[in-house]
Design an enzyme around this catalytic site. Sequence first.
Site, short mmCIF file in Angstrom:
data_model
loop_
_atom_site.label_atom_id
_atom_site.label_comp_id
_atom_site.label_asym_id
_atom_site.label_seq_id
_atom_site.Cartn_x
_atom_site.Cartn_y
_atom_site.Cartn_z
N HIS A 389 0.89 -1.23 0.36
CA HIS A 389 -0.09 -0.04 -0.17
C HIS A 389 0.89 1.26 0.01
O HIS A 389 0.16 2.37 -0.19
CB HIS A 389 -1.14 -0.17 0.98
CG HIS A 389 -2.45 0.70 0.89
ND1 HIS A 389 -2.27 1.71 0.35
CD2 HIS A 389 -3.38 0.34 1.43
CE1 HIS A 389 -3.80 2.04 0.20
NE2 HIS A 389 -4.55 1.18 0.77
N ASP A 393 -2.49 2.18 -4.32
CA ASP A 393 -3.70 2.32 -3.56
C ASP A 393 -4.50 1.12 -4.07
O ASP A 393 -4.35 0.58 -4.85
CB ASP A 393 -4.31 3.54 -3.74
CG ASP A 393 -3.51 4.92 -3.32
OD1 ASP A 393 -2.74 4.74 -2.09
OD2 ASP A 393 -3.42 5.76 -3.80
#
Length: 416
Positions: A389, A393
């Site tokens: 992450h 995203d």
Amino acid sequence: MAVEIIMPKMGMGMEEGTVVEWLKQKGDPVKKGESVVSISSDKIEKELEAPEEGVLIDIEADVDDVVPIGHALGYIGAPGEEVSTESAAVPEAEAKKEVPVAAAPQPEPSLEPVSTDEPRLRVSPAARRLAKIANVDLATVTGTGPMGRITKADVAEAQAHVQKAQEPVADAKPAQEAVSAPTAAPSSGKTKKVTGMRKVISERMFTSLQQTAQLTLQTTVDVTELIAFQKKAREAYQINDEVRLTITDFIAKAVINALLEHKSMNSLYEGDTITTFDEVHLGVAVALDEGLVVPVVEHADKKSLSAISREIRKASKAARGNELNQLKLSGSTFTITSLGTSGVGFFTPVINPPEVGILGVGTISQQPVYFGDELKKRSMMPLSLTFDHRAIDGAPAAAFLATVKANLETPFKLVL
């Protein structure tokens, strides 16, 4: 004249290796070609054979020592022969090899005059590291290794003596208070030290989870049409030992095409930079009895389905045949791993750093699926995408996974 047992170069990126286990001890007779010591690199574990017949007259590297390639692990010579590691010559063939050797550690500057008459301490790399951590003066340690070499065990014993001397003397206690609590019965389990490939895997996976922000997305793919298409393709294609057109081959092609469309997933996160690639170097995990390796299909985006199938099959055979030195085991930009043959559905694959994504493939099962108001039996395959992450995203990661799914549900597009 004594012959060296040299730390070999077992891969393009290898600069040093680790001693896993000595199969012979100092003074043992050895035959030419007989296994003497087990070593490992980041990806490979193998046994080194004796270059000549004789006696193992010296061991220069202890278990767990990290040794630069081209350096001596030990010496084979005649019974009773002694060798000086400072003056021993490297065999001519080895001397001509261009091998990267780690620079020798530079001595720390000292304000005190140094006497050139003092003998040089013989210390294993592991013992030197432990002494630095434990603040143990090596000059006060008596070596018990070959030719007086200080081992890690010697440093640990010296550290224990220092700690014991620093402990305060406890006041005398009544006899009834001095009785120790009963201990549990000894276990019948077997204890095995973590070494070699298992140690490398454990360290890499722990580092991966500690230093990345991993999140896993899951979806289910209807592969009913893919299975039918694969069977027809295998019947039409002239089958040989190198090309089988397995479901794994189609999954690899579907992932490659998706990576070309979603290039952010085809990236490496190193330090504070993200490098995104136009070409795809696909890692395909292969399970072995002793661990896991990830052979790399380089420039997979430029290869046909049959070429990809050929490389995956060749890599799997080499890995399971303990011919890892023939494989490229680094440089991948994305990895596929499967537990389908183990009956596992969804799972959480761990990223192979510095990659930013890995796709886990589960077992195919028959499930009822609605088509409008009609219920049909379909072949469903679970997919688990773990991504970093920090680099990607959730939305673009989900878009990539959706593209992989769409590719697998329209298999004819994979051969166009």
